[in-house]
Design a protein around this motif. Structure first.
Motif, PDB file in Angstrom:
ATOM      1  N   LYS A 178      49.381  43.838  46.209  1.00 17.21           N
ATOM      2  CA  LYS A 178      47.917  43.831  46.237  1.00 17.21           C
ATOM      3  C   LYS A 178      47.411  43.501  47.644  1.00 17.21           C
ATOM      4  CE  LYS A 178      44.109  41.114  44.501  1.00 17.21           C
ATOM      5  NZ  LYS A 178      43.786  39.898  43.744  1.00 17.21           N
ATOM      6  N   GLY A 214      47.518  46.273  49.980  1.00 23.87           N
ATOM      7  CA  GLY A 214      46.671  47.423  49.653  1.00 23.87           C
ATOM      8  C   GLY A 214      47.375  48.486  48.817  1.00 23.87           C
ATOM      9  N   LYS A 259      47.734  49.413  45.543  1.00 27.41           N
ATOM     10  CA  LYS A 259      47.147  49.028  44.248  1.00 27.41           C
ATOM     11  C   LYS A 259      47.999  49.473  43.055  1.00 27.41           C
ATOM     12  CE  LYS A 259      42.429  48.937  45.976  1.00 27.41           C
ATOM     13  NZ  LYS A 259      41.089  49.504  45.856  1.00 27.41           N
ATOM     14  N   GLN A 260      48.494  50.724  43.094  1.00 29.25           N
ATOM     15  CA  GLN A 260      49.234  51.252  41.945  1.00 29.25           C
ATOM     16  C   GLN A 260      50.483  50.408  41.669  1.00 29.25           C
ATOM     17  OE1 GLN A 260      47.953  53.394  39.760  1.00 29.25           O
ATOM     18  NE2 GLN A 260      49.773  52.838  38.585  1.00 29.25           N
ATOM     19  N   ILE A 265      49.521  47.072  40.194  1.00 23.22           N
ATOM     20  CA  ILE A 265      49.177  47.162  38.755  1.00 23.22           C
ATOM     21  C   ILE A 265      50.454  47.147  37.908  1.00 23.22           C
ATOM     22  CG2 ILE A 265      48.313  48.774  36.996  1.00 23.22           C
ATOM     23  CD1 ILE A 265      46.015  49.464  38.948  1.00 23.22           C
ATOM     24  N   LEU A 273      41.944  45.027  39.754  1.00 23.40           N
ATOM     25  CA  LEU A 273      42.595  46.193  40.385  1.00 23.40           C
ATOM     26  C   LEU A 273      42.207  47.482  39.670  1.00 23.40           C
ATOM     27  CD1 LEU A 273      46.124  44.710  41.115  1.00 23.40           C
ATOM     28  CD2 LEU A 273      44.718  45.889  42.801  1.00 23.40           C
ATOM     29  N   SER A 321      38.898  48.687  40.555  1.00 18.78           N
ATOM     30  CA  SER A 321      38.734  49.149  41.946  1.00 18.78           C
ATOM     31  C   SER A 321      39.419  50.507  42.186  1.00 18.78           C
ATOM     32  CB  SER A 321      39.304  48.121  42.922  1.00 18.78           C
ATOM     33  OG  SER A 321      40.718  48.156  42.865  1.00 18.78           O
ATOM     34  N   MET A 322      40.160  50.982  41.206  1.00 19.57           N
ATOM     35  CA  MET A 322      40.899  52.254  41.405  1.00 19.57           C
ATOM     36  C   MET A 322      39.973  53.469  41.301  1.00 19.57           C
ATOM     37  SD  MET A 322      44.121  51.759  42.091  1.00 19.57           S
ATOM     38  CE  MET A 322      45.250  52.999  41.477  1.00 19.57           C
TER      39      MET A 322
END
Length: 476
Positions: free
Chosen positions: A440, A443, A445-446, A449, A472, A475-476
């Motif tokens: 996270k 940066g 994100k995937q 998660i 998260l 924010s996707m």
């Protein structure tokens, strides 16, 4: 006094001199800076006007205004010697410094006299009383002063020299300052993220325009070495050693070149020679310390290292790193060098003490703090065998905004550490959640998660993970 202090202060703020260039003493060690300037005057007399001007400002910062006045007198003597035909124009910075120092001494009449002297010259030079005077040599003098105050000022220094060069593109002095600013910004950006700037051309130009000052040959050689063109670089080093065998600034660059090439004994020889010429130069002590530490690590790799030789080399490295920190407490990377040397010697308490000392400083720049977090994390992981503490400090580094080389190293170190734990089956929900946090912060994100989902599967009621996951996904 008949002169209003208020109107005097207003006029003083209009002057172009060290007092109006925002050079903050928190960014330097005044003792070390004073030594550097005195060494410079001794070995490079042609720059003495600006050296005496800067020295007077340093004297003022050390609360010795009387001495500041004496150095301004020396600057004036040098101006009369070097520029007999344009004394007034060349004295603007010196007179500005006089005005400020008299003001701080509460000698307002004298301060006003110098303000008036500057204003009269400016009127003659610019035909208008209200315009601030924009002389290229004043921008250059500001640039040189900024360079002396350290890395927070390099960007501003470069701008000053750029402006000066617009008026006089072939001026050797402006070109020299510009090259040094570019070189330092580049080594800054190499460590601390940011783009690389065209520094090679600037250095070549400086060498061409300043054939007698070998400083630029040394920097050009180091730059070529950095670009894997060391053989080309070495020719400049050899030429410089012939031209100026006793010029400590060049000797320092030459030693740095040989140390990076792995010829540590040759580097040591050159450094000892430079140290004999300028015994108080902090950078020399730092380089000598690095050479001794290099020798320690080389010796450690041999099959049966002599303990006595090892102990001796470690003591010498420690002595030189300590000297650096004593003389220049803002030389932050030297704290890591010292602590790292204690750690090699298994003197963990002393290493810990040095790390704590520097971690408590509140005047560290972002990237400097990141460097210390990385080194301290490394110390915890490999010397103290405390993975949890190492992870904590690697993550502290990742939480900081600045993108730097150290941040990248922390990210790699902490990911490797956590993945090893998880893959060996020793990882718990906490380790998986921490790895999610690392992704996270980077940066990604995937990936974050996916790791949070895994952590929640093991620890379904963990609010921290649930909140992070929700945030998260949104924010996707």
């Amino acid at each position: 006094s008949t002169i209003s202090k208020y109107s005097l202060k207003t006029s003083l703020l209009q002057l172009e001199c060290h007092f109006t260039w925002v050079l903050l003493k928190k960014h330097v060690s005044l003792e070390a800076l004073e030594e550097t300037i005195l060494d410079h005057i001794k070995f490079l007399a042609k720059y003495e006007i600006r050296d005496y001007n800067l020295l007077s400002y340093v004297n003022h910062l050390k609360n010795s205004n009387e001495e500041a006045l004496r150095n301004l007198e020396k600057a004036e003597e040098a101006i009369q010697k070097c520029y007999p035909d344009e004394i007034a124009r060349r004295s603007l910075v010196t007179w500005g410094n006089y005005a400020w120092i008299y003001y701080h001494m509460q000698r307002y009449e004298e301060a006003q006299t110098y303000v008036s002297k500057v204003e009269n010259v400016c009127k003659k030079l610019s035909n208008s009383a209200h315009e601030k005077i924009q002389l290229p040599e004043i921008y250059a003098e500001q640039g040189w002063a900024l360079l002396r105050f350290g890395r927070h000022y390099y960007e501003r220094a470069r701008n000053c020299f750029e402006i000066a060069l617009k008026s006089e593109p072939n001026n050797a002095d402006f070109s020299a300052g510009y090259a040094i600013a570019m070189y330092r910004l580049k080594s800054n950006s190499r460590w601390y993220g940011g783009g690389v700037r065209p520094c090679l051309e600037a250095l070549k130009r400086a060498v061409e325009l300043n054939p007698m000052d070998t400083t630029f040959m040394g920097l050009l050689a180091l730059e070529l070495q950095q670009l894997n063109r060391a053989n080309e670089g070495e020719r400049y080093i050899e030429e410089g050693l012939q031209k100026t065998p006793d010029f400590p600034v060049f000797l320092r660059h030459a030693a740095n070149f040989y140390r990076k090439k792995g010829q540590v004994n040759k580097a040591m020889e050159i450094l000892q020679k430079a140290l004999a010429l300028t015994p108080n130069a902090v950078t020399l002590h730092h380089q000598i310390g690095l050479c001794y530490r290099f020798k320690v690590l080389q010796l450690k790799k041999t099959r049966y290292p002599s303990q006595e030789e090892m102990e001796n080399l470690i003591q010498l490295a420690i002595f030189h790193f300590k000297t650096v920190i004593d003389k220049k407490p803002v030389f932050f990377s030297a704290y890591c060098d010292l602590a790292g040397t204690y750690a090699i010697d298994k003197r963990y308490e002393e290493a810990e003490e040095i790390y704590q000392k520097v971690l408590q400083r509140n005047d560290l720049a972002c990237d400097e703090r990141q460097e210390i977090y990385f080194n301290y994390g490394h110390f915890q992981q490999f010397h103290m065998k405390s993975e949890s503490k190492a992870i904590k400090y690697y993550i502290e580094c990742l939480k900081m905004e600045t993108d730097s080389y150290q941040k990248k190293r922390c990210s790699e170190a902490v990911e490797t550490l956590l993945k090893q734990k998880i893959e060996s089956g020793l990882g718990d929900a906490n380790d998986i959640g921490t790895l999610a946090l690392v992704h996270k912060l980077n940066g990604k994100k995937q990936e974050a998660i996916e790791w949070y989902e895994e952590a929640i599967a093991l620890d379904p009621n963990n609010e921290e993970y649930l909140n992070a996951l929700t945030e998260l996904r949104l924010s996707m």
